[in-house]
Design an enzyme around this catalytic site. Structure first.
Site, short mmCIF file in Angstrom:
data_model
loop_
_atom_site.label_atom_id
_atom_site.label_comp_id
_atom_site.label_asym_id
_atom_site.label_seq_id
_atom_site.Cartn_x
_atom_site.Cartn_y
_atom_site.Cartn_z
N GLU A 153 70.47 -2.48 47.10
CA GLU A 153 69.71 -3.29 46.14
C GLU A 153 68.21 -3.19 46.40
OE1 GLU A 153 71.14 -4.19 43.59
OE2 GLU A 153 73.20 -3.99 44.31
N HIS A 156 66.74 -0.10 44.96
CA HIS A 156 66.37 -0.21 43.54
C HIS A 156 64.97 -0.81 43.39
CE1 HIS A 156 70.07 1.20 41.93
NE2 HIS A 156 70.80 0.14 42.26
N CYS A 163 72.61 7.30 42.81
CA CYS A 163 72.70 8.70 43.24
C CYS A 163 74.13 9.19 43.07
CB CYS A 163 72.27 8.81 44.71
SG CYS A 163 72.26 10.50 45.34
N CYS A 167 75.31 8.74 49.27
CA CYS A 167 74.33 8.10 50.15
C CYS A 167 74.29 6.62 49.82
CB CYS A 167 72.96 8.76 50.00
SG CYS A 167 71.98 8.24 48.57
N CYS A 186 70.17 10.23 51.05
CA CYS A 186 70.32 11.68 51.05
C CYS A 186 68.93 12.32 50.91
CB CYS A 186 71.23 12.11 49.90
SG CYS A 186 70.54 11.81 48.26
N CYS A 189 67.18 11.50 47.51
CA CYS A 189 66.58 10.16 47.43
C CYS A 189 65.40 10.02 48.37
CB CYS A 189 67.65 9.10 47.73
SG CYS A 189 68.89 8.94 46.43
#
Length: 199
Positions: A153, A156, A163, A167, A186, A189
């Site tokens: 969260e 975000h 993703c 991940c 990952c 990201c």
């Protein structure tokens, strides 16, 4: 709480990017989440994000968030209330953690919800312990799941979207997804996070 959940950092690079995008996290308990678990979540976030994390005083759930027909609380209404009373400034983040079950329109339940590239997020512990599924308790696994969902969260709020790789930003449609995915970002990201740092 028993057992030791492991909280690997998002990556060797991510804490630097996260620190640039997040100056701190305030965890706000709603209703009665276990204090010991909140401490474990705070510890995991400090390690993974590399920024200060504090647990604030508990607050009551907004009454308007409760949906009697479902027996659940609307996560969107909780976020609205959190924004209205937000003390977040700059790049600080607020994470509401509750032990009640959450939903949003169109979904039976959610583990959490957040403002994309914003400052507020909310997550539920209700479906994370083994006991919810009539399985033997595992406090370490419970804490590990909670840290993953908290990181998801907050990811975000840092501007990261879901993703396709397993991940921490992978969307959890079930607890199996949460257990399967990593507590780390990952490479894709991590690159997105680093790019946001340079903007």
């Amino acid at each position: 709480m028993t057992g030791e959940a492991k909280h690997p950092p998002l990556s060797a690079e991510a804490p630097r990017s996260a620190r640039a995008l997040c100056s701190g996290v305030e965890i706000i308990p709603l209703a009665s989440p276990p204090p010991a678990l909140l401490d474990r979540v705070a510890s995991g976030l400090r390690i993974s994000l590399g920024c200060p994390v504090r647990v604030a005083a508990p607050r009551e759930l907004p009454p308007a968030a409760f949906e009697p027909r479902r027996g659940q609380y609307n996560a969107s209404t909780i976020l609205d209330a959190l924004r209205a009373s937000s003390s977040a400034v700059g790049r600080s983040k607020l994470l509401a953690v509750t032990d009640v079950d959450l939903f949003v329109s169109g979904l039976n339940f959610v583990f959490g919800q957040a403002d994309l590239s914003g400052s507020t997020a909310a997550m539920s512990l209700a479906r994370l312990p083994n006991q919810f599924y009539a399985l033997p308790p595992d406090d370490g696994l419970f804490a590990e799941r909670a840290v993953k969902e908290a990181l998801h969260e907050l990811g975000h709020t840092l501007g990261l979207v879901h993703c396709k790789l397993p991940c921490v930003m992978y969307f959890s449609n079930s607890l199996t997804d949460t257990d399967r995915k990593s507590a780390a970002l990952c490479a894709v990201c991590r690159g997105r996070l680093a790019a946001k740092e340079t903007r």
